[in-house]
Design an enzyme around this catalytic site. Structure first.
Site, PDB file in Angstrom:
ATOM      1  N   CYS A 112       5.674  52.940  -0.580  1.00 29.38           N
ATOM      2  CA  CYS A 112       6.895  52.168  -0.843  1.00 29.38           C
ATOM      3  C   CYS A 112       6.747  51.421  -2.163  1.00 29.38           C
ATOM      4  O   CYS A 112       5.808  50.652  -2.345  1.00 29.38           O
ATOM      5  CB  CYS A 112       7.140  51.194   0.302  1.00 29.38           C
ATOM      6  SG  CYS A 112       8.480  50.037   0.013  1.00 29.38           S
TER       7      CYS A 112
ATOM      8  N   TYR B 251      -7.010   2.460   5.797  1.00 35.06           N
ATOM      9  CA  TYR B 251      -5.981   1.468   5.482  1.00 35.06           C
ATOM     10  C   TYR B 251      -5.965   0.276   6.422  1.00 35.06           C
ATOM     11  O   TYR B 251      -5.099  -0.592   6.314  1.00 35.06           O
ATOM     12  CB  TYR B 251      -4.594   2.112   5.443  1.00 35.06           C
ATOM     13  CG  TYR B 251      -4.198   2.828   6.708  1.00 35.06           C
ATOM     14  CD1 TYR B 251      -4.002   2.140   7.895  1.00 35.06           C
ATOM     15  CD2 TYR B 251      -4.026   4.206   6.722  1.00 35.06           C
ATOM     16  CE1 TYR B 251      -3.663   2.790   9.054  1.00 35.06           C
ATOM     17  CE2 TYR B 251      -3.683   4.869   7.870  1.00 35.06           C
ATOM     18  CZ  TYR B 251      -3.497   4.158   9.044  1.00 35.06           C
ATOM     19  OH  TYR B 251      -3.168   4.798  10.190  1.00 35.06           O
TER      20      TYR B 251
ATOM     21  N   CYS C 161      12.576  51.810   0.272  1.00 35.72           N
ATOM     22  CA  CYS C 161      12.168  53.211   0.374  1.00 35.72           C
ATOM     23  C   CYS C 161      12.828  53.953   1.533  1.00 35.72           C
ATOM     24  O   CYS C 161      12.536  55.138   1.756  1.00 35.72           O
ATOM     25  CB  CYS C 161      10.649  53.305   0.497  1.00 35.72           C
ATOM     26  SG  CYS C 161      10.057  52.746   2.100  1.00 35.72           S
TER      27      CYS C 161
ATOM     28  N   CYS D 202      13.722  50.155   5.583  1.00 35.52           N
ATOM     29  CA  CYS D 202      13.245  49.440   4.401  1.00 35.52           C
ATOM     30  C   CYS D 202      14.254  49.580   3.262  1.00 35.52           C
ATOM     31  O   CYS D 202      14.630  50.699   2.908  1.00 35.52           O
ATOM     32  CB  CYS D 202      11.888  49.974   3.953  1.00 35.52           C
ATOM     33  SG  CYS D 202      11.352  49.290   2.375  1.00 35.52           S
TER      34      CYS D 202
ATOM     35  N   CYS E 292       6.966  47.576   6.720  1.00 36.19           N
ATOM     36  CA  CYS E 292       7.344  48.897   6.252  1.00 36.19           C
ATOM     37  C   CYS E 292       6.039  49.682   6.162  1.00 36.19           C
ATOM     38  O   CYS E 292       5.192  49.363   5.327  1.00 36.19           O
ATOM     39  CB  CYS E 292       8.012  48.809   4.884  1.00 36.19           C
ATOM     40  SG  CYS E 292       8.084  50.433   4.079  1.00 36.19           S
TER      41      CYS E 292
ATOM     42  N   LYS F  63      10.268   3.505   2.901  1.00 37.14           N
ATOM     43  CA  LYS F  63      10.034   4.931   2.680  1.00 37.14           C
ATOM     44  C   LYS F  63      10.663   5.412   1.375  1.00 37.14           C
ATOM     45  O   LYS F  63      11.674   4.887   0.930  1.00 37.14           O
ATOM     46  CB  LYS F  63      10.644   5.749   3.851  1.00 37.14           C
ATOM     47  CG  LYS F  63      10.105   5.361   5.217  1.00 37.14           C
ATOM     48  CD  LYS F  63       8.806   6.048   5.547  1.00 37.14           C
ATOM     49  CE  LYS F  63       8.980   7.488   5.928  1.00 37.14           C
ATOM     50  NZ  LYS F  63       9.194   7.735   7.328  1.00 37.14           N
TER      51      LYS F  63
ATOM     52  N   LYS G 202       1.997   4.710   1.773  1.00 36.12           N
ATOM     53  CA  LYS G 202       1.995   5.237   3.131  1.00 36.12           C
ATOM     54  C   LYS G 202       1.569   6.700   3.062  1.00 36.12           C
ATOM     55  O   LYS G 202       2.304   7.546   2.564  1.00 36.12           O
ATOM     56  CB  LYS G 202       3.387   5.121   3.739  1.00 36.12           C
ATOM     57  CG  LYS G 202       3.422   5.507   5.201  1.00 36.12           C
ATOM     58  CD  LYS G 202       4.754   5.136   5.835  1.00 36.12           C
ATOM     59  CE  LYS G 202       4.706   5.254   7.342  1.00 36.12           C
ATOM     60  NZ  LYS G 202       4.410   6.602   7.823  1.00 36.12           N
TER      61      LYS G 202
ATOM     62  N   GLU H 292       0.856  -1.194   0.000  1.00 33.65           N
ATOM     63  CA  GLU H 292       0.000   0.000   0.000  1.00 33.65           C
ATOM     64  C   GLU H 292       0.882   1.231   0.000  1.00 33.65           C
ATOM     65  O   GLU H 292       2.058   1.151   0.306  1.00 33.65           O
ATOM     66  CB  GLU H 292      -0.840   0.061   1.286  1.00 33.65           C
ATOM     67  CG  GLU H 292      -1.665  -1.139   1.508  1.00 33.65           C
ATOM     68  CD  GLU H 292      -2.329  -1.134   2.872  1.00 33.65           C
ATOM     69  OE1 GLU H 292      -2.131  -0.171   3.650  1.00 33.65           O
ATOM     70  OE2 GLU H 292      -3.044  -2.096   3.141  1.00 33.65           O
TER      71      GLU H 292
ATOM     72  N   ASP I  51       0.601  10.455   4.061  1.00 36.04           N
ATOM     73  CA  ASP I  51       1.253  11.386   4.970  1.00 36.04           C
ATOM     74  C   ASP I  51       0.228  12.410   5.444  1.00 36.04           C
ATOM     75  O   ASP I  51       0.059  13.469   4.847  1.00 36.04           O
ATOM     76  CB  ASP I  51       2.385  12.079   4.207  1.00 36.04           C
ATOM     77  CG  ASP I  51       3.382  12.690   5.160  1.00 36.04           C
ATOM     78  OD1 ASP I  51       3.309  12.406   6.362  1.00 36.04           O
ATOM     79  OD2 ASP I  51       4.231  13.469   4.683  1.00 36.04           O
TER      80      ASP I  51
HETATM   81  S1  IVH Z   1      -0.754   0.491   8.930  1.00 29.67           S
HETATM   82  C1  IVH Z   1       0.871  -1.746  11.919  1.00 29.67           C
HETATM   83  N1  IVH Z   1      -0.972   1.531   6.548  1.00 29.67           N
HETATM   84  O1  IVH Z   1       1.871   5.397   9.324  1.00 29.67           O
HETATM   85  C2  IVH Z   1      -0.085  -0.934  11.289  1.00 29.67           C
HETATM   86  N2  IVH Z   1      -0.249   2.915   8.334  1.00 29.67           N
HETATM   87  O2  IVH Z   1       4.081   4.628  11.239  1.00 29.67           O
HETATM   88  C3  IVH Z   1       0.239   0.488  11.385  1.00 29.67           C
HETATM   89  N3  IVH Z   1       0.181   5.222   7.695  1.00 29.67           N
HETATM   90  O3  IVH Z   1       0.490   6.562  12.156  1.00 29.67           O
HETATM   91  C4  IVH Z   1      -0.520   1.279  10.486  1.00 29.67           C
HETATM   92  N4  IVH Z   1      -0.353   5.006   5.573  1.00 29.67           N
HETATM   93  O4  IVH Z   1      -1.068   6.730  10.239  1.00 29.67           O
HETATM   94  C5  IVH Z   1      -0.651   1.745   7.836  1.00 29.67           C
HETATM   95  N5  IVH Z   1      -1.219   2.332   4.388  1.00 29.67           N
HETATM   96  C6  IVH Z   1      -0.912   2.540   5.670  1.00 29.67           C
HETATM   97  C7  IVH Z   1      -0.501   3.804   6.154  1.00 29.67           C
HETATM   98  C8  IVH Z   1      -0.171   3.946   7.491  1.00 29.67           C
HETATM   99  C9  IVH Z   1       0.055   5.841   6.523  1.00 29.67           C
HETATM  100  C10 IVH Z   1       0.635   5.881   8.938  1.00 29.67           C
HETATM  101  C11 IVH Z   1      -0.253   5.624  10.090  1.00 29.67           C
HETATM  102  C12 IVH Z   1       0.620   5.503  11.293  1.00 29.67           C
HETATM  103  C13 IVH Z   1       1.974   5.517  10.719  1.00 29.67           C
HETATM  104  C14 IVH Z   1       2.743   4.350  11.254  1.00 29.67           C
END
Ligand code: IVH
Length: 671
Positions: free
Chosen positions: A427, A222, A407, A404, A422, A310, A113, A111, A115
């Protein structure tokens, strides 16, 4: 039909269409049709408040602000994830799992991750009862009222949903909306958010749910926290089940059979993630079978059955060579860092914003320091921190200059303000920025006047304030480099066309602190001309819902300045945004309840003008023709909407007919 049943049917219909729009991204009906259904439900509920259910789509917003969040205990803790940044790290994890599972073959789910902000959503008897942040994993904050405002979170689930269910997901703020959102914040005198992730988190942690509701938040689910009485054996199956229940599950998942599949998935997304409209910082790999997950268990706070691979860091270290400042349109002094050029994940970064002097002090940034810079998607690069350990003593501290640079006026810092200013309205640096803002899309929308052209016009003495734009002659413009005959004519036409913008847009254009698009709309509705607005006192302004003493203060102070008054007089003399004076004589309810669709090129209205006019008169405008449409206004080259209207039997009117229609309702006819 009995009203209670009718309300129930409408709720189901609305939930269905909400799901099609926000989860499937495949609406079946137009926005206005949706609004009409919502309107009917609201009517029934207003007449029979006893029919209102907590999961009614009318109840997403409306809760009163809280004074603080309650704590929320998680029944099943929210774990974190182990990390790796390279193939070897992933393969080492895979080997360990392989040994612990005694080399049984196993599938993995890949999946993205996300943010954003992690949340847990609890449903009881199919109704959303609690939403909580992750907090420390065991105790979070109860943010139910805020999460209810996010349209992609279902308030109720279909009948076959488990009696108790908890799902986990990430709230995100779309990257495409971030820049505009921050621009609006800055124009209101608020501080900018650093990135979409912080914005998502900040938006969910508002005490007033109305603020959360005004932000375009979204969610991806997720994981499953728990589900009572339901037999799910794998993560993949669980995600399919949640999707079927109406949750927004991300499509970019893969059921991997081998470590190579996982690496291929990572290679694909490491090049594509920046194009997604939501923030991601890697991939997550999870063992698919729940019994294997249980067997592998948890180490500390990290499950052995999952790992995050990551994406390369969006941070890099470099030298901070210089701190310079520029002067914004309100006179605000904006310090920025000049850096040794550094590659941050494929993009060369040379400058970064430093926001204000306090930010520089808090981060203890000194000229000559090694610093960590971060670049995320479209966002302006930021300096995250300095690396004090690398100092050799030659670094110097920075202070905002006293004078400034443009001016020579003294720079000031008002009490309880983080920014320096300013204060000289004349200006030239401010005027350039103000011009830039004045001609921008959300203000007077004048095309063809970039920074370099305005600078030249300014230097040549043709422009001394924004009102001078309306006195420019072809001769003035021709004298400036970069202008051909055609572009001169285009610019003059664009300037002329801008005169017919509504008064609210002119208010935005003036760049009064705290007066952005929304505030200007509110104000113009009550004070539709300079005359009325200048006559307004603080108590009149704060009488407008949505306008507080701070905004009232900046408006009064703006108009009390002699030089600003002069600009306003010049704008009025040039008849800029004057048509509104006439429009205010229209019965504000002339078009109430009427639904319009506009198609083709119009002769006397820009698209936004006509929409604004219809709205001012109480009508609504939708993008597509439906049975509910009352009038289709057609201009030149009307296209497919005309045929649709004909098929549906919608009344078709020309622009002239529309003008006549609104004229009948006005005391002084529009010219
Ligand atoms: S699974 C063990 N799946 O990552 C299960 N987490 O470091 C833990 N996060 O705070 C979560 N995308 O909010 C999972 N596809 C994804 C994710 C995900 C983002 C974030 C989650 C958690 C952090 C864990």
């Amino acid at each position: 039909m009995h009203a209670a049943k009718l309300a129930q049917d409408l709720r189901e219909e609305l939930n269905y269409h909400n799901h099609r729009y926000h989860i499937l991204d495949d609406p079946e009906i137009s926005d206005s049709q949706y609004d009409a259904l919502m309107g009917r439900l609201q009517e029934i509920e207003a007449a029979n408040p006893e029919f209102i259910t907590p999961d009614s789509p009318t109840q997403r917003v409306g809760a009163e602000p809280l004074s603080s969040f309650r704590e929320a205990n998680h029944l099943v803790p929210l774990l974190s994830l182990g990390n790796t940044f390279d193939d070897n790290g992933f393969l080492a994890w895979y080997q360990r799992v392989n040994i612990l599972l005694e080399e049984a073959s196993f599938e993995m789910v890949c999946e993205l991750k996300f943010d954003g902000l992690a949340v847990a959503l609890t449903y009881e008897d199919g109704v959303f009862v609690r939403g909580a942040t992750r907090g420390n994993g065991t105790v979070g904050e109860d943010v139910t009222l805020n999460l209810r405002t996010i349209r992609s979170i279902p308030l109720s689930l279909p009948k076959h949903a488990p009696k108790r269910l908890e799902v986990r997901g990430e709230v995100i703020f779309p990257k495409s909306k971030f820049e505009a959102f921050n621009t609006e914040r800055i124009s209101q005198g608020l501080t900018a958010y650093a990135n979409p992730r912080n914005t998502a988190a900040g938006s969910v942690r508002q005490l007033d749910p109305k603020i959360t509701a005004s932000r375009p938040l979204d969610i991806y689910i997720y994981g499953l926290g728990y589900a009572e009485d339901i037999d799910l054996t794998t993560h993949w199956e669980a995600m399919e089940f949640l999707n079927e229940l109406g949750f927004k599950v991300n499509r970019n998942m893969l059921l991997a059979q081998s470590p190579q599949d996982v690496l291929d998935y990572y290679r694909k997304w490491v090049t594509l993630w920046e194009q997604l409209d939501y923030g991601c910082d890697g991939t997550v790999i999870k063992i698919n079978r729940f019994d294997y997950q249980r067997h592998l268990g948890v180490m500390g706070r990290e499950p052995r059955w999952a790992i995050a691979y990551k994406f390369p860091a969006t941070q890099a270290t470099t030298r901070l060579r210089e701190i310079r400042i520029n002067v914004g349109r309100t006179g605000r002094i904006n310090p920025y860092a000049v850096l040794d050029p550094v590659d941050v994940n494929g993009v060369t970064v040379r400058q970064a914003t430093l926001h204000n002097e306090d930010n520089i002090k808090t981060k203890d940034l000194r000229i000559g320091d090694w610093v960590v810079v971060e670049r995320a998607g479209e966002v302006i690069p930021q300096v995250i921190t300095s690396i004090a350990a690398k100092r050799d003593g030659t670094e110097t501290e920075f202070a905002i200059p006293k004078i400034c640079p443009t001016c020579n006026h003294e720079i000031v810092r008002a009490q309880d303000e983080v920014a320096h200013f300013c204060p000289n309205a004349a200006c030239p640096a401010q005027l350039i920025r103000l011009l830039e803002h004045f001609v921008s899309r959300s203000a007077m929308d004048i095309e063809g006047l970039g920074i370099s052209q305005s600078t030249s016009l300014l230097n040549a003495g043709h422009i001394k304030d924004v009102a001078d734009l309306y006195n420019l002659t072809a001769k003035d413009i021709v004298s400036i480099d970069r202008f051909g005959e055609k572009s001169v004519a285009n610019l003059l036409a664009a300037i002329d066309a801008s005169k017919s913008r509504p008064f609210s847009r002119l208010l935005v254009a003036l760049g009064i602190p705290l007066v952005g698009v929304e505030v200007a709309d509110l104000i113009a509705r009550h004070f539709p001309s300079f005359e009325t607005l200048i006559a307004a006192e603080e108590k009149d302004l704060v009488g407008i819902p949505g306008v507080g003493p701070k905004i009232a203060g900046t408006i009064i102070s703006y108009f009390s300045s002699e030089s600003n008054r002069k600009v306003v007089e010049k704008l009025s003399a040039a008849r800029v945004a004057i048509s509104v004076d006439q429009k205010q004589n229209l019965t504000p309810t002339a078009l109430t309840g009427l639904r319009f669709v506009v198609t083709g090129r119009l002769a006397n209205f820009s698209r936004s003008d006509i929409v604004e006019t219809i709205k001012e008169l109480g009508g609504t405008v939708s993008a597509s023709v439906s049975r509910k449409t009352d009038y289709l206004i057609t201009g030149e080259d009307p296209g497919s909407k005309l045929t649709e209207a004909e098929t549906l039997g919608v009344t078709i009117i020309s622009e002239t007919e529309f003008t006549a229609m609104i004229d009948q309702n006005s005391a002084t006819p529009l010219t």
